[in-house]
Design a protein around this motif. Structure first.
Motif, PDB file in Angstrom:
ATOM      1  N   UNK A   1      -1.148  37.885  49.495  1.00  0.00           N
ATOM      2  CA  UNK A   1      -2.762  36.843  49.703  1.00  0.00           C
ATOM      3  C   UNK A   1      -3.351  38.410  49.270  1.00  0.00           C
ATOM      4  N   UNK A   2      -4.395  38.637  48.441  1.00  0.00           N
ATOM      5  CA  UNK A   2      -4.292  39.843  48.153  1.00  0.00           C
ATOM      6  C   UNK A   2      -6.533  40.089  49.273  1.00  0.00           C
ATOM      7  N   UNK A   3      -6.975  41.376  49.845  1.00  0.00           N
ATOM      8  CA  UNK A   3      -8.041  41.260  49.794  1.00  0.00           C
ATOM      9  C   UNK A   3      -8.822  42.311  48.815  1.00  0.00           C
TER      10      UNK A   3
ATOM     11  N   UNK B   1     -20.092  39.425  41.384  1.00  0.00           N
ATOM     12  CA  UNK B   1     -20.221  40.765  42.520  1.00  0.00           C
ATOM     13  C   UNK B   1     -19.365  42.186  41.172  1.00  0.00           C
ATOM     14  N   UNK B   2     -21.065  43.098  40.914  1.00  0.00           N
ATOM     15  CA  UNK B   2     -20.253  43.589  40.504  1.00  0.00           C
ATOM     16  C   UNK B   2     -19.666  45.329  40.000  1.00  0.00           C
ATOM     17  N   UNK B   3     -19.612  45.392  42.244  1.00  0.00           N
ATOM     18  CA  UNK B   3     -18.940  46.678  41.468  1.00  0.00           C
ATOM     19  C   UNK B   3     -17.408  46.333  42.932  1.00  0.00           C
ATOM     20  N   UNK B   4     -16.309  45.102  43.046  1.00  0.00           N
ATOM     21  CA  UNK B   4     -14.949  44.865  43.758  1.00  0.00           C
ATOM     22  C   UNK B   4     -14.274  45.419  43.762  1.00  0.00           C
ATOM     23  N   UNK B   5     -13.389  46.220  44.311  1.00  0.00           N
ATOM     24  CA  UNK B   5     -12.258  47.195  44.821  1.00  0.00           C
ATOM     25  C   UNK B   5     -11.145  46.101  45.482  1.00  0.00           C
ATOM     26  N   UNK B   6      -9.835  46.779  45.247  1.00  0.00           N
ATOM     27  CA  UNK B   6      -8.489  46.919  45.888  1.00  0.00           C
ATOM     28  C   UNK B   6      -8.957  46.755  47.612  1.00  0.00           C
ATOM     29  N   UNK B   7      -8.590  45.999  48.291  1.00  0.00           N
ATOM     30  CA  UNK B   7      -8.803  46.607  49.588  1.00  0.00           C
ATOM     31  C   UNK B   7      -7.518  46.949  49.592  1.00  0.00           C
ATOM     32  N   UNK B   8      -6.976  45.776  49.741  1.00  0.00           N
ATOM     33  CA  UNK B   8      -5.051  45.515  50.747  1.00  0.00           C
ATOM     34  C   UNK B   8      -4.780  44.655  50.106  1.00  0.00           C
ATOM     35  N   UNK B   9      -3.454  44.563  50.220  1.00  0.00           N
ATOM     36  CA  UNK B   9      -2.823  43.206  50.013  1.00  0.00           C
ATOM     37  C   UNK B   9      -2.064  42.440  51.564  1.00  0.00           C
ATOM     38  N   UNK B  10      -1.156  41.239  51.671  1.00  0.00           N
ATOM     39  CA  UNK B  10      -0.584  40.519  52.581  1.00  0.00           C
ATOM     40  C   UNK B  10       0.375  40.002  52.781  1.00  0.00           C
TER      41      UNK B  10
END
Length: 393
Positions: free
Chosen positions: A224-226, A298-307
């Motif tokens: 999964x990706x957050x 969503x104009x400026x999404x950023x990868x937070x973390x993965x699980x």
């Protein structure tokens, strides 16, 4: 000697004990090699829904809703249940089975209705919706916290006199002829019991195989990706996107994405203890691509973390809740990713099978979950086949 030993202190094990105590049985010992909720339970996405084509599974999910809605009052602890609703979107190829499944769900008492693009746009204003044919919405759905739920149940069980032993690894199920008599721990200690429930997920397989019991359970690595949307999206419903084959919900302001099928969704592994703790770059790229297609607003999404985590999957993607060829030995495993949302009622189903051989849960046919269904050529499958999403419906 305990009347009952349960192997595994995940949500299935503690829910089974909870159901047994509701029937006045408290001489129970739960054994876990690690700690409460430390296995698959603690890594669950925690989605709560009743959208299933298999009547018995939908009925288990519906019966579990009452627990989730009242857990904090009953257990005195917050289990992290957020009743934001559950949304499903399908493409043109799935409209017919989708509507047939909805009709069946409503016949069971599930609160679900078909809705249009305008209503969904109000729920998820940043989403691109043109490639969907239609949607349904379950207002009682949402998501919870598997670890918090298991911990809350464990605390309640201890107050009722149930023994929970953490760091107690079971290495052998002890039998005398065709009857179970207890379990042996890694340090050699034998814990006697008249009834034993194996609720250890994928780790159940090697526990019962020395007894000649073959569990058709495959450990599956889930990624999964957050993503941090960098904007306040409010509290939209959990979204099961059966066009892009993904699911998404908000946790602490971050969007949790998982693949429902295809690359990065279901990766078989040999050992449920050995898998990467981070999603692969390929999976991250695929999720980001899908997310940008679905949520261009969503104009400026950023990868937070993965699980990552492991689920215990059966050939028909449905649980095994069953007696065995050994008197007093029972299996509650193979949840196939559905465990958390059906755990409260599945615990009761297991308790009913143990004590009565059947269940009085409405619309639940206990025999459908028997282990022998595979040898009998009677897998538990939905009559409402969703193209491209059979495993999750």
């Amino acid at each position: 000697m305990s009347d009952i030993v349960i192997i595994g202190a995940g949500v299935i094990g503690v829910a089974t004990a909870h159901a047994l105590t509701a029937r006045g049985i408290t001489d129970i010992t739960i054994l876990d090699r690690d700690s409460v909720g430390s296995g698959g339970t603690g890594k669950s996405a925690g989605i709560v829904r009743c959208h299933y084509g298999v009547t018995s599974v939908a009925a288990l999910a519906l019966a579990s809703l009452e627990f989730f809605e009242n857990a904090e009052a009953e257990l005195g602890q917050d289990i992290g249940f957020e009743q934001v609703g559950y949304l499903v979107g399908v493409g043109p190829e799935n409209v017919e089975p989708f509507r047939a499944s909805l009709a069946n769900q409503r016949s069971l008492g599930v609160d679900t209705r078909e809705i249009g693009h305008d209503e969904v746009a109000a729920m998820w204003p940043t989403a691109y919706l043109d490639d969907f044919a239609t949607f349904c919405f379950e207002p009682r759905g949402g998501y919870g916290d598997g670890y918090a739920t298991a911990q809350a149940l464990a605390t309640s069980l201890k107050a009722k006199g149930v023994t929970i032993r953490q760091g107690a690894k079971v290495t052998e199920i002890v039998v005398d002829g065709d009857k179970v008599t207890g379990v042996r721990l890694a340090d050699g200690e034998v814990v006697p019991a008249g009834l034993v429930v194996v609720a250890a997920g994928a780790w159940s397989v090697p526990l019962v195989s020395p007894l000649g019991i073959t569990l058709p359970i495959q450990p599956i690595w889930v990624q999964e990706v957050l993503i941090d949307p960098a904007v306040d999206l409010g509290a939209p419903p959990v979204f099961s996107d059966l066009v892009s084959k993904q699911y998404v919900h908000l946790r602490g302001g971050e969007m949790l994405f998982g693949n429902s099928s295809g690359e990065g969704a279901m990766t078989p592994i040999d050992d449920p203890d050995v898998y990467p703790s981070r999603a692969t770059n390929e999976t991250v790229e695929l999720v980001v691509e899908k997310a940008m297609h679905r949520f261009p607003g969503i104009e400026d999404p950023r990868l937070a973390t993965t699980a990552t985590g492991v689920i215990d999957t059966t050939p028909d993607n449905n649980p095994i809740v069953s007696a065995t060829g050994y008197a007093g030995l029972f299996i509650a495993a193979g949840m196939s990713g559905h465990g958390f949302k059906i755990a409260p009622a599945l615990g009761r189903l297991m308790a009913d099978i143990m004590l009565d051989g059947d269940t009085t849960l409405p619309h639940v046919v206990a025999s459908e979950f028997r282990l022998s269904r595979y040898d009998d050529g009677e897998p538990l499958v939905s009559p409402f086949v969703y193209h491209g999403a059979t495993g999750i419906r």
